[in-house]
Design an enzyme around this catalytic site. Structure first.
Site, PDB file in Angstrom:
ATOM      1  N   SER A  99       0.956  -1.266   0.124  1.00  0.00           N
ATOM      2  CA  SER A  99      -0.053  -0.022  -0.155  1.00  0.00           C
ATOM      3  C   SER A  99       0.942   1.459   0.044  1.00  0.00           C
ATOM      4  O   SER A  99       1.637   1.443  -0.969  1.00  0.00           O
ATOM      5  CB  SER A  99      -0.909   0.085   1.142  1.00  0.00           C
ATOM      6  OG  SER A  99      -2.005   0.838   1.165  1.00  0.00           O
TER       7      SER A  99
ATOM      8  N   ASP B 261      -5.718  -3.630  -2.465  1.00  0.00           N
ATOM      9  CA  ASP B 261      -5.012  -2.823  -1.640  1.00  0.00           C
ATOM     10  C   ASP B 261      -4.139  -4.225  -0.800  1.00  0.00           C
ATOM     11  O   ASP B 261      -4.907  -5.100  -0.413  1.00  0.00           O
ATOM     12  CB  ASP B 261      -5.737  -2.188  -0.393  1.00  0.00           C
ATOM     13  CG  ASP B 261      -4.601  -1.336   0.407  1.00  0.00           C
ATOM     14  OD1 ASP B 261      -3.589  -1.651   0.955  1.00  0.00           O
ATOM     15  OD2 ASP B 261      -4.651  -0.069   0.496  1.00  0.00           O
TER      16      ASP B 261
END
Length: 324
Positions: A82, A202
């Site tokens: 991320s 993510d």
């Protein structure tokens, strides 16, 4: 008589407020030359720098990386998830920290966030195709490598495979694609498709620390910049690992980008002081908390054993995470 906890420490420091002269930096006390500092331990051999999921915490990651490079401590490999994937991949591509910051600061929310067309990118409010194009244009600006496998430093980017519900680590392919996939917060961004019908989201969903791309035998310096407690990570599986955590960093989000530079400066100064912190005789599986005021705090993480993934959500399952 048994040693009191923390007796091995020889350094204490106080962080100046952001905006004060860097000449004062961090006050430290002297240590004996026979003891190893964190910087000396890192220079003893190759190590992998791992950068955690952190929303807009990539500015803190950039501050830490700046301090390492200025001290001559260069990672032999990088990994991230991320927000951590942004700094890991950009640096591996050959961008300097100054170039990374220039690229990030030019990506304002108004430019980066474009409403997705539901018939083209279902599953999220904002377009990931647009994000990928923005990142690609920044990489092309500096005429550096565009693919992960061409990076001078090995890089591993964690993403979440929706169908398998497992972490998919990307080591090959487009750098802009890998960053975009690892940043695709569910419902906020549309999924990124790795193959036909294989959506990615993510990386922090399943691999919050970004450790899935790191082999167990590697020496690891892990920067935990997430608001999720560091005990919810898989760092306990790595026998030679040091975790750095810097509490009370300025919180950065798309609407408070003015806090980006203070966050970077605070992280840089804290890391500079942390590099001079004296290690225990056995530095493996330790966490160093660099408080803004007062002495640093060492914590033992050897008791933590987490299953593959190390996600925050996995902590809520019925599986135990401790050694029997």
């Amino acid at each position: 008589m048994a040693k009191k906890r923390g007796q091995h420490r020889r350094r204490t420091f106080l962080a100046p407020e952001v905006g004060t002269s860097t000449s004062s930096k961090w006050a430290t006390s002297e240590s004996t030359s026979a003891e190893r500092t964190l910087q000396e331990w890192l220079l003893e051999g190759p190590f992998t720098l791992v950068l955690s999921s952190s929303f807009f915490g990539f500015y803190a990651h950039a501050g830490l990386l700046t301090a390492l490079l200025e001290a001559g401590v260069v990672p032999s490999a990088v990994a991230g998830s991320s927000g951590g994937a942004v700094i890991a991949a950009m640096w591996a591509a050959g961008l300097s920290v100054a170039q990374m910051l220039d690229a990030l600061q030019s990506l304002t929310p108004a430019e980066l966030l474009q409403i997705a067309r539901p018939w083209q990118e279902p599953g999220g409010i904002f377009s990931t195709e647009h994000v990928q194009r923005c990142l690609q244009s920044r990489l092309e600006k500096y005429r550096l490598c565009q693919r992960l496998e061409d990076c001078a430093v090995p890089v591993a980017i964690s993403t979440f495979d929706v169908f398998s519900r497992q972490t998919r680590v990307l080591r090959e392919g487009s750098i802009a694609f890998a960053i975009t996939a690892s940043l695709a917060v569910p419902f906020f961004f549309a999924p990124v498709y790795f193959e036909v019908g294989r959506p990615l989201l993510d990386g922090g969903i399943r691999d919050l620390p970004g450790l899935e791309g790191v082999s167990f035998g590697e020496r690891v310096l892990y920067h935990h910049a997430s608001i999720v407690p560091s005990c919810f990570t898989a760092i306990g599986r790595y026998p030679e690992s040091i975790t750095l955590r810097i509490p009370h960093l300025p919180f950065v989000n798309p609407f408070t980008l003015g806090q980006a530079q203070p966050a970077l400066t605070t992280a840089k100064l804290a890391t500079q002081a942390g590099l001079q912190e004296v290690l225990a005789s056995n530095p493996g599986q330790k966490e160093l908390i660099l408080n803004k005021a007062g002495p640093p705090l060492w914590k033992d993480r050897s008791w933590l054993v987490r299953p593959s993934g190390g996600s925050f959500f996995g902590c809520c399952s019925k599986r135990r995470f401790f050694k029997e």
